[in-house]
Design a protein around this motif. Structure first.
Motif, PDB file in Angstrom:
ATOM      1  N   ALA A 155      48.104  35.680  43.440  1.00  0.00           N
ATOM      2  CA  ALA A 155      48.397  37.117  43.763  1.00  0.00           C
ATOM      3  C   ALA A 155      48.596  37.638  42.218  1.00  0.00           C
ATOM      4  N   LEU A 156      48.921  37.706  41.836  1.00  0.00           N
ATOM      5  CA  LEU A 156      49.801  38.339  40.230  1.00  0.00           C
ATOM      6  C   LEU A 156      48.056  38.045  39.591  1.00  0.00           C
ATOM      7  N   GLY A 157      47.236  36.904  39.862  1.00  0.00           N
ATOM      8  CA  GLY A 157      45.773  36.956  39.170  1.00  0.00           C
ATOM      9  C   GLY A 157      45.221  37.708  40.096  1.00  0.00           C
ATOM     10  N   HIS A 158      45.186  37.523  41.012  1.00  0.00           N
ATOM     11  CA  HIS A 158      43.907  38.451  42.016  1.00  0.00           C
ATOM     12  C   HIS A 158      44.406  40.171  41.392  1.00  0.00           C
ATOM     13  N   LEU A 159      46.119  41.060  41.236  1.00  0.00           N
ATOM     14  CA  LEU A 159      46.109  41.896  40.688  1.00  0.00           C
ATOM     15  C   LEU A 159      45.600  42.388  39.969  1.00  0.00           C
ATOM     16  N   VAL A 160      45.828  41.083  39.302  1.00  0.00           N
ATOM     17  CA  VAL A 160      45.547  41.695  36.965  1.00  0.00           C
ATOM     18  C   VAL A 160      43.283  42.064  37.346  1.00  0.00           C
ATOM     19  N   LYS A 161      43.165  41.001  38.220  1.00  0.00           N
ATOM     20  CA  LYS A 161      41.373  41.380  37.611  1.00  0.00           C
ATOM     21  C   LYS A 161      40.741  42.466  38.141  1.00  0.00           C
ATOM     22  N   GLN A 162      41.767  42.818  40.302  1.00  0.00           N
ATOM     23  CA  GLN A 162      41.578  43.507  40.384  1.00  0.00           C
ATOM     24  C   GLN A 162      41.556  45.280  39.422  1.00  0.00           C
ATOM     25  N   ARG A 163      42.762  45.258  38.216  1.00  0.00           N
ATOM     26  CA  ARG A 163      42.678  46.086  37.745  1.00  0.00           C
ATOM     27  C   ARG A 163      42.052  46.746  36.293  1.00  0.00           C
ATOM     28  N   ARG A 164      41.437  44.656  35.907  1.00  0.00           N
ATOM     29  CA  ARG A 164      40.320  44.970  34.950  1.00  0.00           C
ATOM     30  C   ARG A 164      39.382  45.241  35.190  1.00  0.00           C
TER      31      ARG A 164
END
Length: 60
Positions: free
Chosen positions: A11-20
Motif C-alpha cells: 500500500a505504501l509503495g502504491h502511494l509513493v508511485k501514485q505521487r511520483r
C-alpha cells in the motif's frame, strides 16, 4: 514477513508511485531528489523494501 506487513508495504509503495507519477517524475529523478538509489525507489514502489523513517522524511 507477516501478511499484514506485506500489505502495508504494498500500500505504501502504491502511494509513493501514485505521487511520483502525479508529479511527472521518474524513479531516477525521485532518487536524486531524495538522495536514494533508483533501485531502492523501485523496491519501495513494489513493496519489497521496507523504507526507514529517515528515508520517508527525505522523500517527502
Amino acid at each position: 514477513m507477516s501478511r499484514s506487513k506485506q500489505k502495508i508495504l504494498r500500500a505504501l509503495g502504491h502511494l509513493v508511485k501514485q505521487r511520483r507519477t502525479a508529479l511527472g517524475i521518474s524513479q531516477e529523478e525521485l532518487g536524486m531528489r531524495a538522495n536514494l538509489d533508483r533501485t531502492y525507489i523501485s523496491g519501495v514502489e513494489r513493496g519489497v523494501r521496507n523504507p526507514s523513517h529517515n528515508c520517508n522524511c527525505k522523500s517527502s
